[in-house]
Design a protein around this motif. Structure first.
Motif, PDB file in Angstrom:
ATOM      1  N   ALA A 233      58.525  53.645  -3.460  1.00 58.44           N
ATOM      2  CA  ALA A 233      59.783  53.311  -2.775  1.00 58.44           C
ATOM      3  C   ALA A 233      60.971  53.492  -3.708  1.00 58.44           C
ATOM      4  N   ARG A 234      60.813  53.101  -4.961  1.00 53.56           N
ATOM      5  CA  ARG A 234      61.893  53.264  -5.940  1.00 53.56           C
ATOM      6  C   ARG A 234      62.221  54.745  -6.123  1.00 53.56           C
TER       7      ARG A 234
ATOM      8  N   ARG B 132      59.901  63.756  -2.323  1.00 50.21           N
ATOM      9  CA  ARG B 132      61.326  63.442  -2.524  1.00 50.21           C
ATOM     10  C   ARG B 132      62.154  64.715  -2.617  1.00 50.21           C
TER      11      ARG B 132
ATOM     12  N   ASN C 184      58.962  51.482   4.543  1.00 50.06           N
ATOM     13  CA  ASN C 184      59.107  52.881   4.935  1.00 50.06           C
ATOM     14  C   ASN C 184      58.046  53.750   4.255  1.00 50.06           C
ATOM     15  N   VAL C 185      57.743  53.463   2.993  1.00 48.50           N
ATOM     16  CA  VAL C 185      56.695  54.217   2.281  1.00 48.50           C
ATOM     17  C   VAL C 185      55.358  54.030   2.990  1.00 48.50           C
TER      18      VAL C 185
ATOM     19  N   GLN D  53      62.459  66.417   0.712  1.00 45.04           N
ATOM     20  CA  GLN D  53      63.401  65.701   1.581  1.00 45.04           C
ATOM     21  C   GLN D  53      64.841  66.002   1.172  1.00 45.04           C
ATOM     22  N   ASP D  54      65.086  66.088  -0.141  1.00 44.31           N
ATOM     23  CA  ASP D  54      66.441  66.389  -0.626  1.00 44.31           C
ATOM     24  C   ASP D  54      66.897  67.775  -0.173  1.00 44.31           C
TER      25      ASP D  54
ATOM     26  N   LEU E 226      61.643  57.219  -4.056  1.00 44.44           N
ATOM     27  CA  LEU E 226      62.170  57.805  -2.819  1.00 44.44           C
ATOM     28  C   LEU E 226      63.492  57.192  -2.383  1.00 44.44           C
ATOM     29  N   GLY E 227      63.850  56.067  -2.986  1.00 45.66           N
ATOM     30  CA  GLY E 227      65.096  55.418  -2.612  1.00 45.66           C
ATOM     31  C   GLY E 227      65.045  54.804  -1.219  1.00 45.66           C
ATOM     32  N   CYS E 228      63.896  54.221  -0.873  1.00 49.52           N
ATOM     33  CA  CYS E 228      63.746  53.592   0.440  1.00 49.52           C
ATOM     34  C   CYS E 228      62.943  52.304   0.279  1.00 49.52           C
ATOM     35  N   SER E 229      62.644  51.657   1.372  1.00 43.11           N
ATOM     36  CA  SER E 229      61.898  50.405   1.323  1.00 43.11           C
ATOM     37  C   SER E 229      60.394  50.665   1.201  1.00 43.11           C
TER      38      SER E 229
END
Length: 123
Positions: free
Chosen positions: A77-78, A116, A86-87, A119-120, A80-83
């Motif tokens: 999560a860290r 990641r 969500n992971v 997705q970017d 990917l910058g999400c919760s």
């Protein structure tokens, strides 16, 4: 193939290459389904391939198969910058490669980084 009384087996070059290729193919299949293969088996397959007259590692660079840093859901999560929720959703939906052990998700760091980066680019 020749079997020796001590339990050893001698393979000719073609059999050795086939065995190494089969191990790497099985590993790729397992990895695509969130599993992994023992790294010592992968190193053995690479050694078999290189000693059978094939100077290159089977199929690809063996380091790619051997080095897998496992990370947990919070670390994914860290990255990917999400919760973490969500992971878990992404993994459960099959969008993020991972595997569950005792109800907890585990991921290869490289898989999370690739996800990641993909997705970017898609954003």
């Amino acid at each position: 193939m020749i079997r020796l009384p001590e339990g050893a087996v001698i393979l000719d070059d073609a059999e050795a290459r086939q065995l190494a290729h089969a191990v790497m193919t099985a590993h790729q299949f397992m990895r695509s389904h969130g599993a992994g293969m023992n790294s010592s088996v992968l190193v053995l397959a690479a050694n078999i391939a290189t000693t059978s007259g094939n100077p290159d590692n089977p199929d690809d660079n063996t380091e790619q198969y051997v080095e897998h840093e496992q990370i947990d859901t919070p670390e994914a999560a860290r990255i990917l910058g999400c919760s973490a929720r969500n992971v878990r959703y992404l993994a459960g939906a099959g969008r993020l490669p991972g595997h569950q052990v005792a109800g907890r998700w585990h991921f290869h760091r490289e898989d999370v980084l690739v996800f990641r980066d993909y997705q970017d680019r898609a954003a």
